[in-house]
Design an enzyme around this catalytic site. Structure first.
Site, PDB file in Angstrom:
ATOM      1  N   CYS A   1      40.248  30.977  38.206  1.00 35.72           N
ATOM      2  CA  CYS A   1      41.494  31.763  38.192  1.00 35.72           C
ATOM      3  C   CYS A   1      42.313  31.503  39.448  1.00 35.72           C
ATOM      4  CB  CYS A   1      41.180  33.259  38.127  1.00 35.72           C
ATOM      5  SG  CYS A   1      40.270  33.742  36.691  1.00 35.72           S
TER       6      CYS A   1
HETATM    7  N1  SAJ Z   1      37.393  34.558  48.182  1.00 35.00           N
HETATM    8  C1  SAJ Z   1      37.521  34.440  49.553  1.00 35.00           C
HETATM    9  N2  SAJ Z   1      37.897  35.539  50.273  1.00 35.00           N
HETATM   10  C2  SAJ Z   1      38.162  36.735  49.657  1.00 35.00           C
HETATM   11  C3  SAJ Z   1      38.032  36.826  48.267  1.00 35.00           C
HETATM   12  C4  SAJ Z   1      37.644  35.737  47.538  1.00 35.00           C
HETATM   13  O1  SAJ Z   1      37.278  33.379  50.124  1.00 35.00           O
HETATM   14  O2  SAJ Z   1      38.480  37.697  50.353  1.00 35.00           O
HETATM   15  C5  SAJ Z   1      37.029  33.372  47.405  1.00 35.00           C
HETATM   16  C6  SAJ Z   1      35.748  33.535  46.638  1.00 35.00           C
HETATM   17  O3  SAJ Z   1      34.637  33.165  47.414  1.00 35.00           O
HETATM   18  C7  SAJ Z   1      35.966  32.584  45.467  1.00 35.00           C
HETATM   19  C8  SAJ Z   1      37.461  32.639  45.231  1.00 35.00           C
HETATM   20  O4  SAJ Z   1      38.034  33.169  46.442  1.00 35.00           O
HETATM   21  O5  SAJ Z   1      35.586  31.288  45.815  1.00 35.00           O
HETATM   22  C9  SAJ Z   1      37.858  33.533  44.063  1.00 35.00           C
HETATM   23  O6  SAJ Z   1      37.207  34.736  44.253  1.00 35.00           O
HETATM   24  P1  SAJ Z   1      37.661  36.087  43.475  1.00 35.00           P
HETATM   25  O7  SAJ Z   1      36.959  37.224  44.142  1.00 35.00           O
HETATM   26  O8  SAJ Z   1      39.120  36.154  43.393  1.00 35.00           O
HETATM   27  O9  SAJ Z   1      36.966  35.958  42.069  1.00 35.00           O
HETATM   28  P2  SAJ Z   1      37.491  35.369  40.710  1.00 35.00           P
HETATM   29  O10 SAJ Z   1      37.934  33.971  40.800  1.00 35.00           O
HETATM   30  O11 SAJ Z   1      36.427  35.700  39.737  1.00 35.00           O
HETATM   31  O12 SAJ Z   1      38.800  36.223  40.431  1.00 35.00           O
HETATM   32  C10 SAJ Z   1      38.773  37.189  39.411  1.00 35.00           C
HETATM   33  C11 SAJ Z   1      40.217  37.414  39.070  1.00 35.00           C
HETATM   34  N3  SAJ Z   1      40.286  38.178  37.858  1.00 35.00           N
HETATM   35  C12 SAJ Z   1      41.182  37.823  36.919  1.00 35.00           C
HETATM   36  O13 SAJ Z   1      41.922  36.852  37.036  1.00 35.00           O
HETATM   37  C13 SAJ Z   1      41.231  38.650  35.717  1.00 35.00           C
HETATM   38  C14 SAJ Z   1      40.924  38.162  40.174  1.00 35.00           C
HETATM   39  O14 SAJ Z   1      42.217  38.600  39.717  1.00 35.00           O
HETATM   40  C15 SAJ Z   1      40.141  39.378  40.581  1.00 35.00           C
HETATM   41  O15 SAJ Z   1      40.837  40.048  41.635  1.00 35.00           O
HETATM   42  C16 SAJ Z   1      38.788  38.915  41.071  1.00 35.00           C
HETATM   43  O16 SAJ Z   1      38.118  38.352  39.917  1.00 35.00           O
HETATM   44  C17 SAJ Z   1      37.959  40.067  41.599  1.00 35.00           C
HETATM   45  O17 SAJ Z   1      38.571  40.988  42.196  1.00 35.00           O
HETATM   46  O18 SAJ Z   1      36.740  40.000  41.467  1.00 35.00           O
END
Ligand code: SAJ
Length: 434
Positions: A275
């Site tokens: 995403c």
């Molecule tokens: N990450 C960081 N720092 C952060 C947060 C995330 O480096 O502070 C990295 C993670 O390690 C990962 C990437 O970013 O590699 C994405 O992480 P994510 O927490 O955003 O997880 P996703 O990709 O599963 O994002 C989903 C998304 N959901 C949808 O699109 C419906 C996102 O909008 C959500 O906010 C996220 O899940 C969530 O909150 O878990």
């Protein structure tokens, strides 16, 4: 409301509407199960025969959908799955939940949406509701989907009803699941929006109607671009703190005590997943066509994309400080999934980091209880374990799965580079932090 809409709303309210979901992945299958659980006849349509077979056997392959929940619905005849799109002729609603990846050129790959719509166009009929849920650039529903469906004599807003509704599924989130995540929906016409609103209101707790398909498409891109940009910001702050010898984790934790106007994000080894690294480039691709440079997105993409290189430099410098070149050193990576406690390696920065270290002549092993093997540079690498960790010249924490034993790690490893602050608070000379 056109007569077709009134009739469809009546079917939806009486639960006699037959619901179709195209794409039985982490978005489509939970949605199909929610509607079957509400008592609707639901047909899942997927290109993958194995997925269809597993659904029909009540055997779930999606973590958020327990087989114990799905199987009774299948047994009751409320949920079936097929690879045959011709079933659409007997359906009343279709949710399109297919992937929208990026090509290598960072251009949107619309082939899944186009293929699904071409199939739907063969069998759909007057009086249907068609909702696109796949994350995409603003204008997709109106400019790409609608013309395919209007090739015959049926017109959106009159003969059938067309909406966009962004999927907000967060795999593994125990608190927020399909039913209780607010659902935004925007229609090609107000009548379309109303039919979409009534549809979602039957199975989901909170529906948020908006004025157009473009607004609904843009909502999702704002949500995920917001996240990607802020991760890029905090990664740049981490690089600044690294250069000034400041503990960025301590800075963020202290900033997070501010009860308003601040939202903590955390630096890391890069940006993974299907995403966050992808969605913003759907937006920048579209705005570029309008001659508008999405500079924040490009810059954040550059910063996030550079983090694997930054981490490799830190590993090289940490090894150098113990008089070891990267070349010939054994480096054990802890965690290769794109984020903690999941098994998905899509766009995982761990893969970039391992590739870069191999290119510098390191010998790589890894541990990840969720990922038994990975493909790197065309070869397979199987997950190792404690032995490789103990023998390694450097242990590199890339994904901070909760199951790892961080307490004992400083005593087991010769040298540790921690990119996730997994060893928060541990004081040991052999720990190097991002
Ligand atoms: N990450 C960081 N720092 C952060 C947060 C995330 O480096 O502070 C990295 C993670 O390690 C990962 C990437 O970013 O590699 C994405 O992480 P994510 O927490 O955003 O997880 P996703 O990709 O599963 O994002 C989903 C998304 N959901 C949808 O699109 C419906 C996102 O909008 C959500 O906010 C996220 O899940 C969530 O909150 O878990």
């Amino acid at each position: 409301m056109p007569p077709q809409g009134e009739a469809l709303i009546e079917k939806i309210r009486s639960k006699t509407a037959r619901v179709g979901v195209v794409g039985l992945g982490y978005v489509g299958l939970p949605l199909a199960v929610e509607y079957a659980a509400e008592g609707y006849q639901v047909v899942g349509i997927d290109l993958n025969q194995t997925k269809a077979d597993r659904v029909n056997a009540g055997d779930s392959y999606i973590g958020d959908v327990p087989s114990g929940v799905m199987a009774p619905l299948v047994k009751a005849g409320l949920l079936t799955a097929t690879t045959d799109f011709s079933v659409i002729a007997d359906l009343d609603t279709i949710n399109i939940c297919v992937p929208t990846p990026l090509r290598k050129t960072k251009d949107p790959d619309m082939s899944y949406i186009v293929n699904a719509c071409e199939e739907i166009a063969k069998y759909f009929h007057a009086g249907m509701l068609i909702i696109l849920e796949s994350t995409t650039y603003p204008g997709t529903t109106d400019e790409l989907v609608r013309p395919i469906l209007e090739r015959g004599e049926l017109k959106a807003g009159e003969d059938f009803f067309l909406c966009f509704s962004p999927e907000r599924v967060d795999p593994g989130n125990a608190k927020y699941q399909t039913r209780n995540i607010p659902k935004v929906v925007g229609g090609f016409t107000p009548a379309c929006t109303e039919v979409g609103r009534v549809f979602y209101s039957q199975a989901l707790e909170h529906v948020v109607p908006v004025g157009s398909t473009q607004v609904a498409e843009m909502v999702k891109l704002l949500e995920n671009t917001f996240r990607m940009i802020n991760i890029g910001l905090v990664n740049e702050i981490a690089v600044m703190c690294d250069g000034m010898g400041i503990n960025v984790w301590e800075v963020i934790d202290a900033a997070a005590t501010k009860p308003f106007g601040f939202m903590p994000f955390y630096p890391g080894p890069g940006l993974g997943g299907h995403c966050i690294p992808i969605d913003p480039f759907y937006l920048s691709w579209k705005t570029k066509q309008a001659g508008i440079e999405a500079r924040f997105i490009e810059l954040a993409g550059y910063i996030n994309g550079n983090m694997p290189h930054f981490i490799v430099e830190k590993v090289q410098s940490a090894l150098n400080n113990v008089a070891k070149p990267v070349k010939g050193s054994r480096i054990h990576v802890l965690g290769v999934a794109y984020k903690r406690d999941i098994d998905d390696v899509r766009e995982s920065p761990a893969l970039d980091i391992i590739h870069l270290l191999l290119r510098r002549g390191a010998t790589i092993s890894y541990s990840d209880p969720y990922v038994p093997e990975i493909t790197i540079d065309g070869g397979r690498l199987l997950a190792g374990g404690e032995a490789e960790l103990a023998e390694a010249d450097c242990v590199l924490i890339v994904t901070d799965h909760k199951v790892f034993d961080y307490k004992s790690l400083p005593g087991k490893a010769k040298l540790i580079v921690d990119t996730r602050n997994a060893l928060k608070g541990a004081q040991a000379a052999n720990i190097v932090r991002l």
